[in-house]
Design a protein around this motif. Structure first.
Motif, PDB file in Angstrom:
ATOM      1  N   ALA A  80       0.734  -0.986   0.246  1.00 50.41           N
ATOM      2  CA  ALA A  80      -0.152  -0.013   0.039  1.00 50.41           C
ATOM      3  C   ALA A  80       0.938   1.049   0.073  1.00 50.41           C
ATOM      4  CB  ALA A  80      -0.987  -0.095   1.079  1.00 50.41           C
ATOM      5  N   ASP A  81       0.523   2.095  -0.869  1.00 51.59           N
ATOM      6  CA  ASP A  81       1.479   3.427  -1.082  1.00 51.59           C
ATOM      7  C   ASP A  81       1.013   4.638  -0.148  1.00 51.59           C
ATOM      8  OD1 ASP A  81       2.907   2.209  -3.135  1.00 51.59           O
ATOM      9  OD2 ASP A  81       1.594   2.861  -4.696  1.00 51.59           O
ATOM     10  N   TYR A  82      -0.266   4.395   0.134  1.00 49.63           N
ATOM     11  CA  TYR A  82      -0.640   5.588   1.014  1.00 49.63           C
ATOM     12  C   TYR A  82      -1.241   5.180   2.393  1.00 49.63           C
ATOM     13  CZ  TYR A  82       0.028   8.404  -3.309  1.00 49.63           C
ATOM     14  OH  TYR A  82       0.534   8.993  -4.121  1.00 49.63           O
ATOM     15  N   SER A  83      -1.307   5.815   3.362  1.00 46.22           N
ATOM     16  CA  SER A  83      -2.096   5.785   4.425  1.00 46.22           C
ATOM     17  C   SER A  83      -3.354   6.904   4.370  1.00 46.22           C
ATOM     18  CB  SER A  83      -1.390   6.193   5.834  1.00 46.22           C
ATOM     19  OG  SER A  83      -0.227   5.338   5.919  1.00 46.22           O
TER      20      SER A  83
ATOM     21  N   ARG B  19       4.707   8.326   0.509  1.00 45.67           N
ATOM     22  CA  ARG B  19       6.306   8.620   0.915  1.00 45.67           C
ATOM     23  C   ARG B  19       6.704   9.946   0.528  1.00 45.67           C
ATOM     24  NH1 ARG B  19       7.983   4.167  -1.906  1.00 45.67           N
ATOM     25  NH2 ARG B  19       8.350   5.589  -3.766  1.00 45.67           N
ATOM     26  N   ASP B  20       6.272  10.530  -0.421  1.00 44.79           N
ATOM     27  CA  ASP B  20       6.633  11.674  -1.205  1.00 44.79           C
ATOM     28  C   ASP B  20       5.559  12.897  -0.741  1.00 44.79           C
ATOM     29  OD1 ASP B  20       9.046  10.491  -2.011  1.00 44.79           O
ATOM     30  OD2 ASP B  20       7.958   9.846  -3.925  1.00 44.79           O
ATOM     31  N   HIS B  21       4.477  12.593  -0.573  1.00 43.22           N
ATOM     32  CA  HIS B  21       3.347  13.507  -0.491  1.00 43.22           C
ATOM     33  C   HIS B  21       2.522  13.382   0.889  1.00 43.22           C
ATOM     34  CE1 HIS B  21       4.130  15.176  -4.403  1.00 43.22           C
ATOM     35  NE2 HIS B  21       4.316  13.830  -4.909  1.00 43.22           N
ATOM     36  N   VAL B  22       1.888  14.570   1.214  1.00 47.58           N
ATOM     37  CA  VAL B  22       0.784  14.556   2.212  1.00 47.58           C
ATOM     38  C   VAL B  22      -0.074  15.639   1.638  1.00 47.58           C
ATOM     39  CG1 VAL B  22      -0.028  15.412   4.428  1.00 47.58           C
ATOM     40  CG2 VAL B  22       2.285  14.605   4.189  1.00 47.58           C
ATOM     41  N   ALA B  23      -1.319  14.947   1.230  1.00 48.39           N
ATOM     42  CA  ALA B  23      -2.519  15.477   0.549  1.00 48.39           C
ATOM     43  C   ALA B  23      -3.608  15.427   1.547  1.00 48.39           C
ATOM     44  CB  ALA B  23      -2.836  14.822  -0.642  1.00 48.39           C
ATOM     45  N   MET B  24      -4.687  16.301   1.229  1.00 47.18           N
ATOM     46  CA  MET B  24      -5.737  16.145   2.042  1.00 47.18           C
ATOM     47  C   MET B  24      -7.036  16.298   0.997  1.00 47.18           C
ATOM     48  SD  MET B  24      -5.080  18.594   5.362  1.00 47.18           S
ATOM     49  CE  MET B  24      -6.749  18.694   6.092  1.00 47.18           C
ATOM     50  N   VAL B  25      -7.991  16.057   1.609  1.00 49.96           N
ATOM     51  CA  VAL B  25      -9.333  16.150   0.796  1.00 49.96           C
ATOM     52  C   VAL B  25     -10.039  17.179   1.847  1.00 49.96           C
ATOM     53  CG1 VAL B  25     -11.485  14.942  -0.186  1.00 49.96           C
ATOM     54  CG2 VAL B  25      -9.431  13.916  -0.379  1.00 49.96           C
TER      55      VAL B  25
ATOM     56  N   GLY C 266      -0.778   7.387  -8.578  1.00 45.31           N
ATOM     57  CA  GLY C 266      -1.862   6.326  -7.962  1.00 45.31           C
ATOM     58  C   GLY C 266      -3.212   7.284  -7.392  1.00 45.31           C
ATOM     59  N   ILE C 267      -3.303   8.616  -7.533  1.00 45.22           N
ATOM     60  CA  ILE C 267      -4.493   9.365  -7.104  1.00 45.22           C
ATOM     61  C   ILE C 267      -5.195  10.011  -8.296  1.00 45.22           C
ATOM     62  CG2 ILE C 267      -5.250  11.224  -5.446  1.00 45.22           C
ATOM     63  CD1 ILE C 267      -2.985  10.610  -3.740  1.00 45.22           C
ATOM     64  N   ASP C 268      -6.181   9.800  -8.407  1.00 43.63           N
ATOM     65  CA  ASP C 268      -7.239  10.382  -9.697  1.00 43.63           C
ATOM     66  C   ASP C 268      -8.248  11.384  -8.936  1.00 43.63           C
ATOM     67  OD1 ASP C 268      -5.604   8.523 -11.188  1.00 43.63           O
ATOM     68  OD2 ASP C 268      -7.087   7.178 -10.768  1.00 43.63           O
ATOM     69  N   LEU C 269      -8.677  12.236  -9.878  1.00 45.35           N
ATOM     70  CA  LEU C 269     -10.055  13.248  -9.675  1.00 45.35           C
ATOM     71  C   LEU C 269     -10.826  12.972 -10.484  1.00 45.35           C
ATOM     72  CD1 LEU C 269      -7.667  16.645  -9.232  1.00 45.35           C
ATOM     73  CD2 LEU C 269      -8.607  14.673  -7.118  1.00 45.35           C
ATOM     74  N   HIS C 270     -12.240  12.851  -9.945  1.00 48.60           N
ATOM     75  CA  HIS C 270     -13.344  12.604 -10.874  1.00 48.60           C
ATOM     76  C   HIS C 270     -14.262  13.593 -10.529  1.00 48.60           C
ATOM     77  CE1 HIS C 270     -12.034   8.509 -12.088  1.00 48.60           C
ATOM     78  NE2 HIS C 270     -11.377   8.590 -10.696  1.00 48.60           N
TER      79      HIS C 270
ATOM     80  N   ASP D 272       2.570   0.582   3.647  1.00 43.54           N
ATOM     81  CA  ASP D 272       3.533  -0.095   4.061  1.00 43.54           C
ATOM     82  C   ASP D 272       4.533   0.672   4.975  1.00 43.54           C
ATOM     83  OD1 ASP D 272       2.524  -1.991   2.531  1.00 43.54           O
ATOM     84  OD2 ASP D 272       3.994  -1.970   0.960  1.00 43.54           O
ATOM     85  N   GLY D 273       5.019   0.365   6.179  1.00 40.88           N
ATOM     86  CA  GLY D 273       5.998   0.759   7.181  1.00 40.88           C
ATOM     87  C   GLY D 273       5.355   1.794   7.760  1.00 40.88           C
ATOM     88  N   GLU D 274       4.153   2.223   7.750  1.00 42.42           N
ATOM     89  CA  GLU D 274       3.433   3.465   8.882  1.00 42.42           C
ATOM     90  C   GLU D 274       3.025   2.693   9.861  1.00 42.42           C
ATOM     91  OE1 GLU D 274       2.788   7.021   7.775  1.00 42.42           O
ATOM     92  OE2 GLU D 274       2.805   6.661   9.850  1.00 42.42           O
ATOM     93  N   ASN D 275       3.113   3.621  11.106  1.00 36.24           N
ATOM     94  CA  ASN D 275       2.520   2.972  12.479  1.00 36.24           C
ATOM     95  C   ASN D 275       1.225   3.423  12.382  1.00 36.24           C
ATOM     96  OD1 ASN D 275       5.083   1.582  12.935  1.00 36.24           O
ATOM     97  ND2 ASN D 275       5.795   3.850  13.536  1.00 36.24           N
ATOM     98  N   SER D 276       0.125   2.748  13.239  1.00 38.25           N
ATOM     99  CA  SER D 276      -1.055   3.203  13.350  1.00 38.25           C
ATOM    100  C   SER D 276      -1.238   4.321  14.334  1.00 38.25           C
ATOM    101  CB  SER D 276      -1.817   1.976  14.269  1.00 38.25           C
ATOM    102  OG  SER D 276      -3.079   2.421  14.656  1.00 38.25           O
TER     103      SER D 276
END
Lengths: 182, 295
Positions: B2-5, B44-50, B170-174, B288-292
């Motif tokens: 998984a790429d994103y949390s 890994r490289d971005h922090v995004a918000m909706v 891996g992130i799309d807008l619709h 992957d690798g992220e802690n809860s």
């Protein structure tokens, strides 16, 4: 009179994108009609607040429209903003607001409130005038930069004139996500 | 892999919201709690918000006094619950221009904002209509549009015309035109990075308020369950249903993968905890690798 020193000049000079850099009375917190009405219990205050509503709503819409058009002009790099039918409607609404403002006589204590409405009208008028002259070219960004500051200034004045309980408010919450039964 | 949390962060709530606002036609069915949330997507490289919520300085008193909105917290406090700060956010997807989604851009000084072009252009049109049609301007603050002008000047506003693939990897807008609003948008995270993802999440904005919009009783038309649109649409309920179908198809019709942000029931579908401020932190998935952040 002596010139201020360099530090004072720099510290007191606004950046070009600061909305306070424009001339004119500043946006400032003013007593709102609702507050004064409670204090004074005056029919004149209530009548004034009622008369403000249409002006406030007109200016709210003018500022909203101009802002949207400015975003589109900036992102598309198109200069036809002044020729759009929406701009003609915006101009007509701005003119009506001006006529109503001229006929608005604030009771004692509310002159500063009216001055804020005036400020919103004046600065949105600057944007309307500038839109007519917006032409493609090297200075288009500079023109849009100035219009951006002017529209922010207009909004700041209108925000200062807001009084939710008197019906002068920026957002119509009636059907919003938060519009629960209270 | 998984790429994103993904986390859904509550920033305030309304304790008693009329159910008919949430679910079209649910008249006289009482009230539900309506949390106000935004979503954080951390890779890994971005922090995004909706969405970015609203600014309490501008609206807080009115909302608190008149509409019972409670316990608003600053994004600094809310994001700290997952170890982030607003300055860490580089990308914000604005699902629509209502004040509670687009009303706090100033708290995210380094972010680039994405919104549908139609959401702006139709707003300009709606503002030009006569007063008797004012209903179409509901819940939008000109101040948010004014702040949008500033973002555009700083080249931090991007308008999108329809769908946009891989806005981040891996992130799309619709887009869902003429639905909840003129240019509503949802965000799809393909968390395995594949075009035909087996691990997709849909972040629905206000196109879906609660899970009931995805699965409610279909007795009235003699089916087990059916989609029921949200109560508020300046476009049409038909377009909401069509958008719901497209969202559901993107997640293989697994309803829990369409994430509504006004849904108290997220706590029953995903691990979550209540913060010290009394707001819920819901963990949708972990990279992957992220802690809860809720354990």
């Amino acid at each position: 009179m002596t010139e201020p020193d360099l530090f004072t000049r720099l510290a007191a000079t606004h950046k070009p994108d600061c909305l306070l850099s424009l001339d004119g009375p500043l946006p400032e917190a003013v007593p709102d009609p609702e507050e004064l009405g409670r204090t004074l219990g005056s029919d004149a205050v209530a009548a004034y607040a009622g008369a403000c509503r249409t002006i406030y709503e007109d200016l709210r819409r003018v500022i909203g429209q101009l802002s949207g058009l400015l975003i589109l002009a900036r992102l598309t790099n198109k200069t036809e903003m002044g020729d759009l039918p929406e701009m003609a409607q915006c101009r007509a609404r701005w003119n009506e607001a001006g006529q109503r403002l001229a006929a608005l006589f604030p009771p004692a204590g509310l002159q500063r409130h009216k001055a804020q409405l005036n400020g919103a009208h004046v600065f949105s008028g600057h944007v309307i005038a500038a839109a007519r002259d917006l032409r493609r070219g090297s200075d288009m960004d500079a023109q849009l930069d100035l219009m951006t500051v002017q529209i922010k200034r207009a909004y700041a004045h209108l925000e200062a004139a807001s009084a939710p309980k008197a019906g002068l408010q920026m957002v119509d919450f009636t059907h919003a996500c938060c519009a629960c039964a209270h | 892999m998984a790429d994103y949390s993904i986390w859904v962060l509550e920033y305030c709530y309304v304790s008693k919201y009329h159910k008919s606002g949430v679910l079209y036609g649910a008249h006289n069915q009482g009230y539900v709690k309506l949390p106000y949330c935004y979503v954080v997507i951390k890779g890994r490289d971005h922090v995004a918000m909706v969405d970015v919520g609203y600014n309490d300085k501008a609206y807080g008193k009115v909302l608190g006094d008149r509409f019972g909105v409670e316990n608003w917290r600053d994004p600094k406090a809310v994001l700290a619950e997952i170890g982030l700060s607003p300055a860490d956010v580089d990308t914000c997807f604005i699902s629509h221009a209502h004040f509670d989604h687009f009303g706090n851009v100033e708290d995210f000084p380094k972010a680039k904002f994405y919104i549908q072009e139609r959401e702006i252009s139709k707003w300009v049109w709606a503002m030009s209509l006569p007063d008797r049609m004012r209903w179409m301007m509901v819940a939008v603050d000109p101040g948010d549009i004014v702040r949008g002008v500033g973002l555009a000047a700083e080249k931090r506003l991007v308008t999108v015309d329809g769908a946009m693939e891989d806005v981040l990897p891996g992130i799309d807008l619709h887009s869902a035109p003429d639905s909840h609003t003129w240019g509503s948008m949802w965000v799809t995270v393909r968390n395995d990075g594949q075009k035909q993802s087996q691990d997709a999440w849909v972040l629905a904005g206000d196109l879906v308020y609660q899970f009931d919009n995805l699965k409610s009783s279909g007795a009235v038309v003699d089916v087990d369950t059916m989609y029921t649109p949200v109560g508020l649409a300046v476009g049409s309920q038909t377009n909401l249903i069509l958008a719901t179908e497209e969202m559901m198809s993107q997640v293989g019709y697994e309803a829990r993968r369409v994430i509504p942000i006004h849904e108290e029931g997220l706590r029953d579908a995903f691990p979550s905890r209540i913060s010290k401020d009394g707001l819920r932190v819901t963990e949708i998935c972990l990279a992957d690798g992220e802690n809860s952040k809720v354990a």
